[in-house]
Design an enzyme around this catalytic site. Sequence first.
Site, PDB file in Angstrom:
ATOM      1  N   ASP A 221       1.044  -1.256  -0.040  1.00  0.00           N
ATOM      2  CA  ASP A 221      -0.036   0.114  -0.060  1.00  0.00           C
ATOM      3  C   ASP A 221       0.935   1.333  -0.169  1.00  0.00           C
ATOM      4  OD1 ASP A 221      -2.017   1.997   0.502  1.00  0.00           O
ATOM      5  OD2 ASP A 221      -2.619   1.146   2.113  1.00  0.00           O
ATOM      6  N   GLU A 247      -0.580  -1.030  -4.623  1.00  0.00           N
ATOM      7  CA  GLU A 247      -1.973  -0.132  -4.380  1.00  0.00           C
ATOM      8  C   GLU A 247      -1.669   1.121  -4.199  1.00  0.00           C
ATOM      9  OE1 GLU A 247      -5.211  -0.138  -0.856  1.00  0.00           O
ATOM     10  OE2 GLU A 247      -4.446  -2.336  -1.529  1.00  0.00           O
ATOM     11  N   GLU A 274      -9.566   3.641  -3.155  1.00  0.00           N
ATOM     12  CA  GLU A 274     -10.350   3.925  -1.918  1.00  0.00           C
ATOM     13  C   GLU A 274     -10.574   5.399  -1.598  1.00  0.00           C
ATOM     14  OE1 GLU A 274      -7.591   4.085   1.788  1.00  0.00           O
ATOM     15  OE2 GLU A 274      -6.618   2.344   0.500  1.00  0.00           O
ATOM     16  N   ASP A 297     -14.382   2.463  -1.307  1.00  0.00           N
ATOM     17  CA  ASP A 297     -14.741   2.232   0.342  1.00  0.00           C
ATOM     18  C   ASP A 297     -16.040   2.914   0.087  1.00  0.00           C
ATOM     19  OD1 ASP A 297     -15.333   3.259   3.143  1.00  0.00           O
ATOM     20  OD2 ASP A 297     -13.233   2.987   3.155  1.00  0.00           O
ATOM     21  N   HIS A 324     -12.395  -1.256   0.026  1.00  0.00           N
ATOM     22  CA  HIS A 324     -11.306  -1.004   1.105  1.00  0.00           C
ATOM     23  C   HIS A 324     -12.116  -0.875   2.424  1.00  0.00           C
ATOM     24  CE1 HIS A 324      -9.696   2.334   3.621  1.00  0.00           C
ATOM     25  NE2 HIS A 324      -8.620   1.779   3.353  1.00  0.00           N
ATOM     26  N   GLU A 344     -10.825  -7.289   2.207  1.00  0.00           N
ATOM     27  CA  GLU A 344      -9.752  -6.802   3.220  1.00  0.00           C
ATOM     28  C   GLU A 344     -10.336  -6.715   4.597  1.00  0.00           C
ATOM     29  OE1 GLU A 344      -6.830  -2.959   3.517  1.00  0.00           O
ATOM     30  OE2 GLU A 344      -8.766  -2.403   2.731  1.00  0.00           O
TER      31      GLU A 344
END
Length: 450
Positions: A221, A247, A274, A297, A324, A344
């Site tokens: 990430d 990511e 996200e 998200d 997310h 996740e």
Amino acid sequence: MASARQFPTIKSVRSFVISGVGSGGDYHNVEGGHWLIDSPISTPCSQWEKYRSSRTSWGINVLGSFFIEIEATDGTVGFATGFGGPPACWLVHQHFERFLIGADPRDTNHLFEQMYRASMFYGRKGLPVAVISVIDLALWDLLGKIRNEPVYKLIGGATKERIDFYCTGPEPTAARAMGFWGAKVPLPYCPEEGHTGLKKNVEFLRKHRESVGPDFPIMVDCYMSLNVSYTIEIVKQCLDLNINWWEECLSPDDTDGFAQIKRAHPTVKFTTGEHEYSRYGFRKLIEGRNLDIIQPDVMWLGGMTELLKVAAMASAYDIPVVPHASGPYSYHFVLSQSNAPFQEYLANSPDGKSVFPVFGDLFVDEPIPVKGYLTTADLDRPGFGLTLNPAARAKLIPSAYLLAPPPVKSLSQPAPAPSEVESKNGSEEKEASDGVVGELVSKVQELTTA
């Protein structure tokens, strides 16, 4: 012919700021020392050295969490949490509430469009859409409770018997030990730390690869903190580490940059999403076909209503949708969608090495993955299946108390007789300082300094 039964309408909307830390939908509003905020993580503000030691130094937790309740005319209450704190509550009541009162909660598409379009002149992305998201999630929770069905049954039903999870946290070895199929780690150093930082990043990832062996999936990430040239270079130096995906390497607005890094590394997987909002924001990401997974998200992009539209768009391009975080809100979505292969889990324990509820102690029954998965049985409760923790209710500050505090006693009193001035002066000052205003100030101070 029999007519459809009368369906409850929306009677009232209530919102609350969640005081303190560790509860609710702001993932980063946690105690100091938590790995999410106080471990080395490259961020868009890491280019300035003074903002590298902690993500709270540049304000990642500045808004805090809020909680919303939507009550129907039959007394059923749907609720949801998200991030936004006092500004979110202000938007709920000063703007969006007008579209909700008296409305049919089943009209989720209509209500989303009204709120989204009414806020376009100051919204489209960011906090306004995040607030709409939480309202939307509360509507879906309300619908599920009225119909006595879990949300996933309302949005298409189950497409799988279980949800498998990967874990985002600081230690892949811990993720593997907890039963997750893979681990995602945050990149520690930013491009502005130069060649030395680049070397440290590669060494950091190599250490993790060696700790779990060649076959356990590792993802990275980058939290919007890299640029095109740095991404191309670090991916090149890590090709032998078999990174599963990279990511959010770039700014969410650099869609051309995602095309460049994909051209440079066509066989490497890149993901993002996200921090993107609405179907309009995701359209260009999807149509470019430069991403291997998109990661909306649901508490930010526009809620379940908008996430379903984004997922439908992505399915036409055979792009998987892996939300997310967002706890149970994401779990119901993943269970219902054929192009959502897994989910996740964002490690919420202070050290990231054990499984805690994503929303802290806000709910008494938040489902959490055990041995790396959940089943349909874990989600088979009305709405999103969450019960507010009675102990956590004490942390909820009603927004009415913050936005329109009750009147205080008048400061203009009849003039006392001269002989009374000296004896009453001290007690009057104490009464003024200890009254409603003083209580309000102390609550706001508690909220903003926790």
